[in-house]
Every structure is written in structure tokens, then in C-alpha cells.
Design a protein around this motif. Structure first.
Motif, PDB file in Angstrom:
ATOM      1  N   GLN A 465      16.157 -23.433  71.999  1.00  0.00           N
ATOM      2  CA  GLN A 465      16.925 -24.602  71.578  1.00  0.00           C
ATOM      3  C   GLN A 465      18.143 -24.179  70.772  1.00  0.00           C
ATOM      4  OE1 GLN A 465      16.444 -27.622  72.576  1.00  0.00           O
ATOM      5  NE2 GLN A 465      17.856 -28.752  71.260  1.00  0.00           N
ATOM      6  N   LEU A 466      17.961 -23.189  69.913  1.00  0.00           N
ATOM      7  CA  LEU A 466      19.074 -22.711  69.096  1.00  0.00           C
ATOM      8  C   LEU A 466      20.154 -22.070  69.969  1.00  0.00           C
ATOM      9  CD1 LEU A 466      20.154 -22.112  66.179  1.00  0.00           C
ATOM     10  CD2 LEU A 466      19.024 -19.898  66.388  1.00  0.00           C
ATOM     11  N   LEU A 467      19.751 -21.207  70.900  1.00  0.00           N
ATOM     12  CA  LEU A 467      20.726 -20.520  71.750  1.00  0.00           C
ATOM     13  C   LEU A 467      21.435 -21.482  72.692  1.00  0.00           C
ATOM     14  CD1 LEU A 467      18.742 -17.262  72.638  1.00  0.00           C
ATOM     15  CD2 LEU A 467      20.525 -17.565  70.916  1.00  0.00           C
ATOM     16  N   SER A 468      20.760 -22.567  73.055  1.00  0.00           N
ATOM     17  CA  SER A 468      21.387 -23.540  73.958  1.00  0.00           C
ATOM     18  C   SER A 468      22.547 -24.264  73.283  1.00  0.00           C
ATOM     19  CB  SER A 468      20.360 -24.557  74.440  1.00  0.00           C
ATOM     20  OG  SER A 468      20.027 -25.475  73.400  1.00  0.00           O
ATOM     21  N   GLY A 469      22.487 -24.349  71.954  1.00  0.00           N
ATOM     22  CA  GLY A 469      23.540 -25.048  71.221  1.00  0.00           C
ATOM     23  C   GLY A 469      23.468 -26.548  71.340  1.00  0.00           C
ATOM     24  N   LYS A 470      22.414 -27.070  71.964  1.00  0.00           N
ATOM     25  CA  LYS A 470      22.301 -28.511  72.149  1.00  0.00           C
ATOM     26  C   LYS A 470      21.758 -29.150  70.873  1.00  0.00           C
ATOM     27  CE  LYS A 470      21.488 -28.307  77.152  1.00  0.00           C
ATOM     28  NZ  LYS A 470      20.533 -28.591  78.253  1.00  0.00           N
ATOM     29  N   VAL A 471      22.504 -30.112  70.370  1.00  0.00           N
ATOM     30  CA  VAL A 471      22.083 -30.832  69.168  1.00  0.00           C
ATOM     31  C   VAL A 471      21.703 -32.250  69.561  1.00  0.00           C
ATOM     32  CG1 VAL A 471      23.594 -29.442  67.714  1.00  0.00           C
ATOM     33  CG2 VAL A 471      24.424 -31.609  68.605  1.00  0.00           C
TER      34      VAL A 471
END
Length: 584
Positions: A465-471
Motif C-alpha cells: 500500500q505504501l509503495l503504491s502511493g494510493k491514499v
């Protein structure tokens, strides 16, 4: 109940808690001049002021909130409380549309009771007729128990006989200016506190209380955790040293059909480190940490601090930790690294886990600067965990043991560690040991690009989730955007998830057949607002807000009402009718 003993509910508790029994004797009158705020219109050395907008407005707004939230209102109860507070037979002659004021002054030999009230009048003649006191001089009604000084459309009231100092102040006071000057907020209930005058009084009394606690502990057969008193002394020192940099605090309480809202303004003393920090703080983007958040967590929080705050407190933190037995050299190394590599942003989510050992599941992400030496950082954090846990103990004969696996694994080229915290006991059969033996915490730690991760969950999905950058979409975390610019802290607490946690716990301890919440169906909390708290800086001051929405409370009330059957009624039966209670 006497006038001095009955104080507008929560406000009284606040004032008595802060001041009751701790104040020293000071001169009280006349009023100081030149103060730009509400205290300039009060007697000199006034410590705190309470303002009720009016009986009519506050009652109306309170019911506007209560009826949809909990299903009933207070009716005329506020008027009854005011009547009791001022020891009146009725409200004849009292103006229900004007503000009521109560202020607190330091007690002295003459002013044993430190509260003075201003009761608004619509008809002074009707008002004085019910006092049953002789008029000792024009407008002055006095007895040994109570006094009232009637001037224009207000009566100045206090417990005890009329004092010349009170009469002199009342003669000079301008009620119109008091009710219309710009410092007055439109809160249904407002409180102002002079922190600068309270700090010296409270600091010495707290120090005396801690000294007394030390004497009691020394002679007590029940041992106290070794570091408890040093921790209390250090923490109280921090509180008072910070408070010494605050001028006044203003708290406003407002009720509406949408929510009850508490707003606080902390006004700092110009030129202090706290004021300078608030005035010059810069805030980084939260994007690197928002991936930790979800829309339906029990607790969600973001924090954003200018990293220079770490430098401001570094020396003091190292000194205090050394007093607790921690290695000052290790602390200095850690703080140098911490203050240079952390960006100042943080996001946290927490939920009940259902597990006995790890009762709560959490994920915390802290923003890092691009140049961060991640391996060194995680090593230093692990070292600090061990240092801090070595001095932490919930009781005599108990210590917290930390086991670390620095090379627990690697996920997408990001190494992670596993940390286990467990209690150890000198006497494994003791009552405390039986209570704590299954408690502890296991969590993972990893330093990814621009973020440090701490989580009790499986770490792979968190890294993904962190690497995806999706917030999360902005409309799923509105409590962050609603906090406004320059936000230092924003938090959402879901009361629905809180109740769900209680229901789950009861199902384990009480069993489904006797669980009073067994039939309660709770909705998806991502579609409800939750309780919101935030704090932001503006012009060298701090503005805080707590908001409890009607919708959150109403949904819970309706869920409980729909899922609980009264014990005396069989399902499908009409509840037994009861005569209304007409007692006063």
C-alpha cells in the motif's frame, strides 16, 4: 444547595479541579487596566471567567442537539439550575435572554468563597422582592450567608456578606461593555482561564503533593513501581514549563442540530519558544503517510510537526531520560538521528484485534526525509525500545522483556524486523502476574523509501500500500481536510467501532444468550462521521476543536433500541405502561 456549591455542571468541575483548595491569598480589587481581553473588565487577579450565553439560548440549542441525538431534551432544567445556583425562589425578575457570568478570584481572609456571579435582571424590583434580605444601602442586599448588589440590569452575587471591594468594582463595572466587547465569543458556554496566574499557584501545590506521595510510598507496605514518582515529577515539570508559555485559554461550547462542538484557543506569551514555534512552523505534505489510513477504523490519526521541535526539546529530553536511568550518550545519538531524518509527519490507525496477547492491531507510518540512513535508523530505534522498556514497569517485581529479530525477513527488497514485548515476573504466581501473563505485543518494523512502518499486521500488504502511493479518497477522510491549513493534529474516533468492540468482548465474557448487545446490528462506520478532534496553529496561537456529531450518537441509539428487548417484556408484547414520575 448553596450558591457557592452549585456551579453550572461541567464548568464547576473544571474550575474546582484547577483551583479548588490550591490558591493562595492575594489582593483582589480594583481591576487592572489596559488588558486587551475579557479579564480587563473583571476584578484584578481574576483567574477564570465563565459565561452562559443566556438561559433561553443555551436551553434551546442544547435541546436542538439532544432531541435528535438521544431522543429527549432538558426542557427547563437549565433554568432550574440557575435558580438553585443563585438561591432564588423562582426566576421572577431574571432576564432569560441575557448572559450569566461567573468569575473566580483568589481566596483571601475576606473572600473565603472565591466565586462571584452576575445574574441578569429584567425586573430588578421583582428580583429583590424574593431575596428576603434588608437593603443595607441603595442597591445592596446582604446577609451572613448571601449578598446581592443590584446595579442596572445585573445583580452581583456571592456567598457571604457584601464586601466593600465588591461594591466598588460593581460601581465601576460597565455591563454593556462586558456583553458587547470584541473578546466575547458566541459560545453557548464559554470559559476563559488566566494560565499565567494559575501556573505559579498550582506548581508549588503539585510539588508538595508529590513530596507527600513520596513520604507515603516510603512507609507503605505495598510497593510502588520504582520510577513512578520520578516520571510524575518529570511530566509535571514539562506541563508547567509549557503552561508558563501560555497567556490565556478560551474554551467555547456550542450545541446545534448537527453536533456539539468544543473549540479551544490557546494564546501564547509572545517571545517564548512555544509562541515562536507556532508562529514560524512549516508543515510537510502528508501524502507519504496517508496510505496507512482507512475509512472505517476505530481510531485514525495524523500528526504534522515541524522537525525543529525535536531540536527544541532535545536537551531537556536527554536530561530527563538520564534521570530515569537511560544512557545519555545513546539518547543523544538517537535524538540527533531522529531530528535530522524524520520529516515530522505521522499517520496511525488502530482497531481491536480480538486476540488476547495483542488486543489492539495498529499500523503507524512516519514520514522520513529522502537522505535517511534506514539501517542505522532502525538499529537506533530498536536500541531505544530496549532502553525505555528496561525502566518501564507496571509494578514491583515485573519487567518488560524485548526480543528482537533484526532479520525477520525481506519484502520487495525492504528488510524488516520483528519485535516481541512480554512481561516477566519475579513471582509468576502473583495476582499481577496472573493478570498480565498473556498480555504483550508483537509488531514489525521496516524503513521503506520516505517512511518508517510499525505494524502488528502482516507487513507485506502494508508495504504494498505504501509503495503504491494510493491514499484514501478525500471524501473518505473528510476529518483531515476539515481541520484546515497548518494542522498539527487531526483525529477521528468511531463510536460505532467502539460499541462493536464492546459487543465482541461481551460475547466472549458473557456468552451470546446474556449479552445485552447480542441483537444489536451496527452499520458500516465508514459511512458515519465519527468524533473528530483537531489542532492547528494560527498567528502564534493554537486552535483546537472537538466535534461530536448528532448522526453518530443517533445511529448508535437507534441500533441499541432496535436490538435490546426489555427484560420484563416477552418479544412481541407491548411494554407495561407506567405512571409518569411527577416528583420534583
Amino acid at each position: 444547595m448553596r450558591f457557592a456549591q452549585t456551579r453550572l455542571a461541567a464548568v464547576c468541575s473544571l474550575l474546582f479541579w484547577m483551583v479548588g483548595g490550591l490558591l493562595l491569598s492575594h489582593s483582589v480589587f480594583p481591576a487592572e487596566s489596559g488588558s486587551p481581553n475579557v479579564f480587563s473588565l473583571m476584578p484584578a487577579d481574576t483567574l477564570a471567567v465563565v459565561r452562559l450565553a443566556s438561559i433561553s439560548q443555551t436551553s434551546r440549542n442544547l435541546d436542538t442537539f439532544l432531541v435528535p441525538a438521544v431522543g429527549f431534551g432538558m426542557g427547563g432544567e437549565l433554568g432550574n439550575q440557575v435558580q438553585e445556583m443563585f438561591e432564588l425562589k423562582n426566576l421572577d425578575g431574571v432576564d432569560l435572554q441575557q448572559p450569566i457570568w461567573i468569575f473566580l478570584v483568589p481566596p483571601s481572609e475576606e473572600m473565603k468563597d472565591p466565586f462571584i456571579g452576575l445574574c441578569p435582571l429584567s425586573d430588578p424590583t421583582k428580583f429583590t422582592e424574593q431575596l428576603e434580605m434588608d437593603e443595607s444601602s441603595p442597591g445592596v442586599y446582604s446577609s451572613d450567608a448571601l449578598s446581592a448588589i443590584v446595579k442596572g440590569n445585573y445583580a452581583v452575587m456571592r456567598k457571604g456578606p457584601a464586601l466593600s471591594a465588591v461594591q466598588d468594582w460593581a460601581a465601576m463595572a460597565d455591563w454593556n461593555q462586558l456583553n458587547t466587547q470584541s473578546a466575547i465569543s458566541p459560545g453557548d458556554l464559554s470559559v476563559w482561564i488566566q494560565i499565567q496566574k494559575l501556573v505559579p499557584l498550582l506548581r508549588s501545590e503539585v510539588e508538595k503533593a508529590l513530596d507527600s506521595m513520596a513520604d507515603i510510598t516510603e512507609n507503605s507496605p505495598t510497593p510502588m513501581p520504582a520510577n513512578l514518582l520520578p516520571i510524575l515529577r518529570i511530566e509535571s515539570g514539562w506541563v508547567f514549563d509549557l503552561a508558563a508559555q501560555v497567556d490565556t485559554v478560551q474554551v467555547d461550547l456550542n450545541f446545534s442540530a448537527d453536533a456539539v462542538e468544543v473549540r479551544k484557543i490557546t494564546r501564547t506569551v509572545p517571545g517564548t519558544p512555544l509562541a515562536d514555534y507556532f508562529r514560524t512552523a512549516n508543515f510537510a505534505s502528508l501524502d507519504s503517510v496517508l496510505t496507512a489510513l482507512s475509512a472505517n477504523s476505530w481510531i485514525s490519526m495524523v500528526a504534522n510537526f515541524d522537525p525543529k521541535v525535536y531540536k527544541l526539546i532535545q536537551d531537556r529530553m536527554i536530561q530527563d531520560c538520564a534521570k530515569m536511568g537511560m544512557d545519555p550518550k545513546k539518547m543523544a545519538t538517537f535524538w540527533d538521528l531522529f531530528s535530522s531524518q524524520f520529516e515530522g509527519t505521522l499517520a496511525l490507525t488502530m482497531n481491536p484485534s480480538g486476540e488476547e496477547k495483542n488486543p489492539f492491531a495498529f499500523t503507524e507510518i512516519m514520514g522520513l526525509k529522502e537522505s535517511t540512513e534506514t539501517a542505522q535508523l532502525t538499529d537506533e530505534i530498536l536500541e531505544m525500545f530496549k532502553e525505555s522498556m528496561a525502566i518501564a514497569s507496571p509494578g514491583e517485581g515485573v519487567k518488560i522483556n524485548i526480543k528482537e529479530d533484526k532479520n525477520a525477513g525481506t519484502y520487495k527488497d525492504i528488510p524488516y524486523s520483528k519485535i516481541s514485548m512480554q512481561y516477566e515476573f519475579d513471582d509468576p504466581e502473583s495476582e499481577l502476574a496472573q493478570t498480565l501473563k498473556n498480555m504483550g505485543m508483537d509488531f514489525y518494523m521496516a524503513a521503506a523509501p520516505r517512511a518508517l512502518i510499525l505494524t502488528t499486521q502482516e507487513i507485506g500488504p502494508v508495504i504494498d500500500q505504501l509503495l503504491s502511493g494510493k491514499v484514501p479518497a478525500a471524501d473518505s477522510i473528510p476529518w483531515i481536510t476539515q481541520a484546515g491549513p497548518n494542522t498539527m493534529l487531526a483525529m477521528r474516533l468511531s463510536l460505532i467501532e467502539q460499541l462493536r468492540m464492546i459487543k465482541q468482548q461481551l460475547s466472549k465474557t458473557a456468552g451470546g444468550s446474556v449479552n445485552p448487545l447480542a441483537l444489536v446490528e451496527l452499520p458500516d462506520s465508514s459511512k458515519t462521521p465519527g468524533v473528530m478532534m483537531d489542532m492547528r496553529v494560527e498567528g502564534g496561537n493554537a486552535l483546537s476543536r472537538l466535534r461530536i456529531p448528532v448522526q453518530e450518537i443517533s445511529i448508535i441509539r437507534m441500533a441499541i433500541m432496535g436490538g435490546i428487548t426489555p427484560e420484563e417484556d416477552e418479544p412481541g408484547q407491548q411494554p407495561e405502561a407506567h405512571e409518569p414520575d411527577t416528583r420534583e
